[in-house]
Design an enzyme around this catalytic site. Structure first.
Site, PDB file in Angstrom:
ATOM      1  N   LYS A 190      -5.340 -18.726   5.243  1.00 24.50           N
ATOM      2  CA  LYS A 190      -6.642 -18.166   5.327  1.00 24.50           C
ATOM      3  C   LYS A 190      -7.320 -18.909   6.116  1.00 24.50           C
ATOM      4  O   LYS A 190      -8.480 -18.609   7.257  1.00 24.50           O
ATOM      5  CB  LYS A 190      -7.573 -17.561   4.159  1.00 24.50           C
ATOM      6  CG  LYS A 190      -7.184 -16.431   3.441  1.00 24.50           C
ATOM      7  CD  LYS A 190      -7.655 -15.208   4.252  1.00 24.50           C
ATOM      8  CE  LYS A 190      -6.918 -13.976   3.636  1.00 24.50           C
ATOM      9  NZ  LYS A 190      -7.159 -12.859   4.455  1.00 24.50           N
ATOM     10  N   TYR A 200      -1.473 -19.167   0.519  1.00 26.61           N
ATOM     11  CA  TYR A 200      -2.108 -18.217   0.785  1.00 26.61           C
ATOM     12  C   TYR A 200      -3.497 -18.876   1.363  1.00 26.61           C
ATOM     13  O   TYR A 200      -3.994 -18.102   2.451  1.00 26.61           O
ATOM     14  CB  TYR A 200      -2.546 -17.249  -0.342  1.00 26.61           C
ATOM     15  CG  TYR A 200      -3.630 -16.545  -0.240  1.00 26.61           C
ATOM     16  CD1 TYR A 200      -3.733 -15.378   0.666  1.00 26.61           C
ATOM     17  CD2 TYR A 200      -4.705 -16.852  -1.134  1.00 26.61           C
ATOM     18  CE1 TYR A 200      -4.845 -14.535   0.782  1.00 26.61           C
ATOM     19  CE2 TYR A 200      -5.868 -16.032  -0.977  1.00 26.61           C
ATOM     20  CZ  TYR A 200      -5.988 -15.045  -0.081  1.00 26.61           C
ATOM     21  OH  TYR A 200      -7.230 -14.290   0.031  1.00 26.61           O
ATOM     22  N   ASP A 213      -6.973 -22.904 -10.643  1.00 29.01           N
ATOM     23  CA  ASP A 213      -8.252 -22.353 -10.789  1.00 29.01           C
ATOM     24  C   ASP A 213      -9.403 -23.371 -10.682  1.00 29.01           C
ATOM     25  O   ASP A 213      -9.225 -24.333 -10.961  1.00 29.01           O
ATOM     26  CB  ASP A 213      -8.255 -21.714 -11.991  1.00 29.01           C
ATOM     27  CG  ASP A 213      -7.746 -20.099 -12.001  1.00 29.01           C
ATOM     28  OD1 ASP A 213      -7.397 -19.640 -10.719  1.00 29.01           O
ATOM     29  OD2 ASP A 213      -7.569 -19.336 -12.854  1.00 29.01           O
ATOM     30  N   ARG A 251      -5.154 -21.587 -15.579  1.00 32.42           N
ATOM     31  CA  ARG A 251      -3.990 -21.213 -14.606  1.00 32.42           C
ATOM     32  C   ARG A 251      -4.315 -22.607 -13.587  1.00 32.42           C
ATOM     33  O   ARG A 251      -5.472 -22.712 -12.893  1.00 32.42           O
ATOM     34  CB  ARG A 251      -4.698 -20.184 -13.978  1.00 32.42           C
ATOM     35  CG  ARG A 251      -3.402 -19.724 -12.825  1.00 32.42           C
ATOM     36  CD  ARG A 251      -3.773 -18.157 -12.584  1.00 32.42           C
ATOM     37  NE  ARG A 251      -4.959 -18.008 -11.870  1.00 32.42           N
ATOM     38  CZ  ARG A 251      -5.498 -16.660 -11.357  1.00 32.42           C
ATOM     39  NH1 ARG A 251      -4.592 -15.718 -11.636  1.00 32.42           N
ATOM     40  NH2 ARG A 251      -6.656 -16.589 -11.010  1.00 32.42           N
ATOM     41  N   PHE A 258      -7.476 -17.178 -18.785  1.00 37.95           N
ATOM     42  CA  PHE A 258      -6.969 -18.591 -18.543  1.00 37.95           C
ATOM     43  C   PHE A 258      -7.882 -19.409 -18.557  1.00 37.95           C
ATOM     44  O   PHE A 258      -8.621 -19.958 -17.631  1.00 37.95           O
ATOM     45  CB  PHE A 258      -6.444 -18.416 -16.986  1.00 37.95           C
ATOM     46  CG  PHE A 258      -5.189 -17.584 -16.767  1.00 37.95           C
ATOM     47  CD1 PHE A 258      -4.405 -17.466 -17.573  1.00 37.95           C
ATOM     48  CD2 PHE A 258      -5.464 -16.806 -15.574  1.00 37.95           C
ATOM     49  CE1 PHE A 258      -3.148 -16.514 -17.159  1.00 37.95           C
ATOM     50  CE2 PHE A 258      -4.263 -15.688 -15.384  1.00 37.95           C
ATOM     51  CZ  PHE A 258      -3.163 -15.757 -16.113  1.00 37.95           C
ATOM     52  N   SER A 260     -11.949 -15.526   3.039  1.00 41.86           N
ATOM     53  CA  SER A 260     -12.007 -15.575   1.702  1.00 41.86           C
ATOM     54  C   SER A 260     -12.963 -16.753   1.073  1.00 41.86           C
ATOM     55  O   SER A 260     -12.896 -17.817   1.961  1.00 41.86           O
ATOM     56  CB  SER A 260     -10.676 -15.598   0.858  1.00 41.86           C
ATOM     57  OG  SER A 260     -10.771 -16.165  -0.249  1.00 41.86           O
ATOM     58  N   ASN A 275      -4.530 -10.664 -10.409  1.00 39.80           N
ATOM     59  CA  ASN A 275      -6.165 -10.705 -10.499  1.00 39.80           C
ATOM     60  C   ASN A 275      -6.535  -9.968 -11.487  1.00 39.80           C
ATOM     61  O   ASN A 275      -6.041  -9.174 -12.306  1.00 39.80           O
ATOM     62  CB  ASN A 275      -6.755 -10.280  -9.001  1.00 39.80           C
ATOM     63  CG  ASN A 275      -6.303 -10.761  -7.805  1.00 39.80           C
ATOM     64  OD1 ASN A 275      -5.597 -10.431  -7.153  1.00 39.80           O
ATOM     65  ND2 ASN A 275      -6.718 -12.141  -7.576  1.00 39.80           N
ATOM     66  N   LEU A 276      -7.739 -10.578 -11.931  1.00 41.56           N
ATOM     67  CA  LEU A 276      -8.456 -10.133 -13.223  1.00 41.56           C
ATOM     68  C   LEU A 276      -8.571  -8.629 -13.451  1.00 41.56           C
ATOM     69  O   LEU A 276      -7.929  -8.082 -14.507  1.00 41.56           O
ATOM     70  CB  LEU A 276      -9.833 -10.995 -13.564  1.00 41.56           C
ATOM     71  CG  LEU A 276     -10.364 -10.633 -14.835  1.00 41.56           C
ATOM     72  CD1 LEU A 276      -9.643 -10.978 -16.185  1.00 41.56           C
ATOM     73  CD2 LEU A 276     -11.713 -11.181 -14.774  1.00 41.56           C
ATOM     74  N   PHE A 305     -15.797 -12.998  -1.631  1.00 38.76           N
ATOM     75  CA  PHE A 305     -15.893 -13.355  -2.904  1.00 38.76           C
ATOM     76  C   PHE A 305     -14.784 -12.543  -3.735  1.00 38.76           C
ATOM     77  O   PHE A 305     -13.626 -12.430  -3.127  1.00 38.76           O
ATOM     78  CB  PHE A 305     -17.399 -13.619  -3.438  1.00 38.76           C
ATOM     79  CG  PHE A 305     -17.911 -14.832  -2.932  1.00 38.76           C
ATOM     80  CD1 PHE A 305     -18.333 -14.791  -1.374  1.00 38.76           C
ATOM     81  CD2 PHE A 305     -17.766 -16.038  -3.623  1.00 38.76           C
ATOM     82  CE1 PHE A 305     -18.696 -16.169  -0.875  1.00 38.76           C
ATOM     83  CE2 PHE A 305     -18.472 -17.191  -2.932  1.00 38.76           C
ATOM     84  CZ  PHE A 305     -18.691 -17.406  -1.680  1.00 38.76           C
ATOM     85  N   SER A 331       0.854  -1.160   0.266  1.00 35.72           N
ATOM     86  CA  SER A 331       0.007   0.165  -0.097  1.00 35.72           C
ATOM     87  C   SER A 331       0.967   1.164  -0.038  1.00 35.72           C
ATOM     88  O   SER A 331       1.872   1.261  -0.010  1.00 35.72           O
ATOM     89  CB  SER A 331      -0.819   0.045   1.232  1.00 35.72           C
ATOM     90  OG  SER A 331      -0.163  -0.019   2.243  1.00 35.72           O
TER      91      SER A 331
HETATM   92  N1  UFG Z   1      -8.224 -14.554 -15.157  1.00 38.24           N
HETATM   93  C1  UFG Z   1      -7.611 -14.571 -16.241  1.00 38.24           C
HETATM   94  N2  UFG Z   1      -6.827 -13.868 -16.408  1.00 38.24           N
HETATM   95  C2  UFG Z   1      -5.942 -13.036 -15.479  1.00 38.24           C
HETATM   96  C3  UFG Z   1      -6.384 -13.235 -14.329  1.00 38.24           C
HETATM   97  C4  UFG Z   1      -7.470 -13.924 -13.973  1.00 38.24           C
HETATM   98  O1  UFG Z   1      -8.406 -15.147 -16.959  1.00 38.24           O
HETATM   99  O2  UFG Z   1      -4.952 -12.474 -15.856  1.00 38.24           O
HETATM  100  C5  UFG Z   1      -9.410 -15.450 -14.441  1.00 38.24           C
HETATM  101  C6  UFG Z   1      -9.200 -16.615 -13.634  1.00 38.24           C
HETATM  102  O3  UFG Z   1      -8.635 -17.626 -14.288  1.00 38.24           O
HETATM  103  C7  UFG Z   1     -10.448 -16.585 -12.724  1.00 38.24           C
HETATM  104  C8  UFG Z   1     -10.752 -15.347 -12.863  1.00 38.24           C
HETATM  105  O4  UFG Z   1     -10.294 -14.532 -14.032  1.00 38.24           O
HETATM  106  O5  UFG Z   1     -11.305 -17.419 -13.767  1.00 38.24           O
HETATM  107  C9  UFG Z   1     -10.746 -14.558 -11.653  1.00 38.24           C
HETATM  108  O6  UFG Z   1      -9.516 -14.646 -11.223  1.00 38.24           O
HETATM  109  P1  UFG Z   1      -8.526 -13.759 -10.116  1.00 38.24           P
HETATM  110  O7  UFG Z   1      -7.400 -13.917 -10.025  1.00 38.24           O
HETATM  111  O8  UFG Z   1      -9.178 -12.280 -10.266  1.00 38.24           O
HETATM  112  O9  UFG Z   1      -9.473 -14.221  -8.749  1.00 38.24           O
HETATM  113  P2  UFG Z   1      -9.620 -15.722  -8.257  1.00 38.24           P
HETATM  114  O10 UFG Z   1     -11.050 -15.964  -8.105  1.00 38.24           O
HETATM  115  O11 UFG Z   1      -8.687 -16.557  -8.734  1.00 38.24           O
HETATM  116  O12 UFG Z   1      -9.178 -15.527  -6.723  1.00 38.24           O
HETATM  117  C10 UFG Z   1      -9.678 -14.416  -5.868  1.00 38.24           C
HETATM  118  C11 UFG Z   1      -8.649 -13.923  -5.045  1.00 38.24           C
HETATM  119  C12 UFG Z   1      -8.264 -14.825  -3.972  1.00 38.24           C
HETATM  120  C13 UFG Z   1      -9.295 -15.353  -3.202  1.00 38.24           C
HETATM  121  C14 UFG Z   1     -10.381 -15.902  -4.171  1.00 38.24           C
HETATM  122  C15 UFG Z   1     -11.453 -16.490  -3.304  1.00 38.24           C
HETATM  123  O13 UFG Z   1      -7.458 -13.462  -5.742  1.00 38.24           O
HETATM  124  O14 UFG Z   1      -7.502 -14.060  -2.900  1.00 38.24           O
HETATM  125  O15 UFG Z   1     -10.744 -15.130  -5.161  1.00 38.24           O
HETATM  126  O16 UFG Z   1     -12.513 -17.127  -4.155  1.00 38.24           O
HETATM  127  F1  UFG Z   1      -8.908 -16.506  -2.425  1.00 38.24           F
END
Ligand code: UFG
Length: 335
Positions: free
Chosen positions: A153, A149, A294, A291, A218, A124, A199-200, A178, A36
């Site tokens: 949690k 990670y 996932d 990924r 992914f 989470s 993250n997305l 979520f 931060s």
């Molecule tokens: N995704 C992509 N491309 C990217 C990043 C993500 O396609 O560059 C996809 C992932 O495959 C997934 C979706 O976008 O289908 C969301 O991915 P995120 O990485 O944004 O989030 P996640 O659901 O994997 O994980 C998040 C938080 C975690 C937490 C989790 C709880 O990052 O901290 O939700 O469900 F634990």
């Protein structure tokens, strides 16, 4: 009330500080700026007209943490100080477990020693693992976590439940987030991760400002309507409001577990399309391999939050996309 927000300069913590101050609470923040920036504290003041009382250090420093509890009569703690990058946790498990578990233990010890009655913990949906069925209720069984990670949690939840059991005067609230995205509507605070985002939405943001050429999606062969992963994206301001309500409504001793999600699932391509439409910006993307770790689909049943906290997510996916871009324009472009 006088509330300590551990990790209060971070993405979620800063939005919680704003909502607490606007609800009339006093706020003490401990943050080490490891993920931060100091100017966030000025932005919190600019938004609310009120300042938090700030301490800069890592809670692993038990002597300094003790000092904060000695100096301030705290009514409650919101604990969101943790390392949170899934990929990094795989290569740095020792740092992740050390930081996330030890800070939680120190918080619990301080609560006991200084008789702080309640703690709200940033948990989470990751603790559910790969869900057998969706939507996920709080009674769904906890699953296999796939990275340190996520495991940290689940362990932090367990530690706090055991503490609540041993000290029955305490209230422990485990809020299972979520997928928080979006930013404060002022555009002053939001998510600004250091380095290449995992993250997305932060990744889309960096493509939108031209810092990264394209988004990698992914996998498009999941068992979902368009083949891409489905998640329950929740506006960070809605999420922050849930914490204010948890402080007020979960004051009774014992363990309170509550999902914070919207109950709606959107795919990766839904998010890309919404971002493009709302902000009138093209987000080029390529389909990549899945990924590791996932899951296909994850979304909440938010019934308990409605019943127990009188909380429902109010903001739409369009709000989340608009506010993210508003923040990115103001902050990321000049970084
Ligand atoms: N995704 C992509 N491309 C990217 C990043 C993500 O396609 O560059 C996809 C992932 O495959 C997934 C979706 O976008 O289908 C969301 O991915 P995120 O990485 O944004 O989030 P996640 O659901 O994997 O994980 C998040 C938080 C975690 C937490 C989790 C709880 O990052 O901290 O939700 O469900 F634990």
């Amino acid at each position: 009330m006088n509330i300590l927000v551990a990790g209060g300069a971070g993405y979620i913590g800063s939005h919680i500080c704003v909502e607490l101050l606007e609800a009339g609470h006093d706020v003490v923040v401990i943050d080490d700026f490891s993920n931060s920036r100091p100017e966030v504290l000025d932005y919190i003041k600019e938004i609310t007209g009120k300042a938090v009382k700030f301490y800069e250090f890592n809670i692993l420093d038990e002597a300094k943490t003790k000092q904060v509890f000695a100096e301030n009569k705290l009514d409650a703690i919101i604990h969101c100080a943790a390392f949170k990058a899934v990929g990094e946790s795989v290569v740095k498990p020792i740092e992740y477990y050390m930081n996330n578990l030890t800070t939680t233990l120190i918080m619990a010890k301080m609560m006991r020693d200084y008789e702080v009655k309640s703690i709200v913990f940033s948990s989470s949906a990751t603790v559910y693992g790969d869900p057998e069925t969706v939507p996920l209720t709080e009674d769904c069984k906890l699953g296999e976590t796939t990275n340190p990670y996520g495991t940290s949690k689940a362990m932090m939840e367990r530690i706090l439940m055991d503490v609540a059991h041993a000290y029955p005067q305490m209230s422990v609230s485990l809020l299972r987030y979520f997928n928080p995205i979006g930013a404060h509507e002022s555009g002053l605070i939001g998510e600004n991760p250091k380095g290449i985002p995992n993250n997305l939405m932060p990744y889309i943001m960096k493509v939108a400002i031209g810092e990264l050429p394209e988004l990698g999606v992914f996998g498009n062969d999941y068992d979902t309507p368009d083949g891409t992963g489905v998640r329950d994206y929740i506006h960070v301001v809605d999420l922050a409001k849930g914490h204010v309500l948890a402080i007020e409504k979960y004051a009774t001793p014992g363990v309170h577990i509550c999902n914070l999600g919207t109950g709606k699932g959107y795919s990766v391509l839904d998010i890309v399309n919404a971002f493009e439409l709302v902000n009138n910006i093209k987000i080029p993307y390529v389909i990549k391999d899945r990924r590791p770790g996932d899951i296909a689909t994850c979304y909440a049943d938010p019934t308990r939050a409605k019943e127990e906290l009188d909380w429902v997510a109010e903001k739409t996916l369009d709000d989340m996309c608009r506010d993210t871009w508003n923040f990115a324009k103001k902050h990321l472009k000049d970084d």
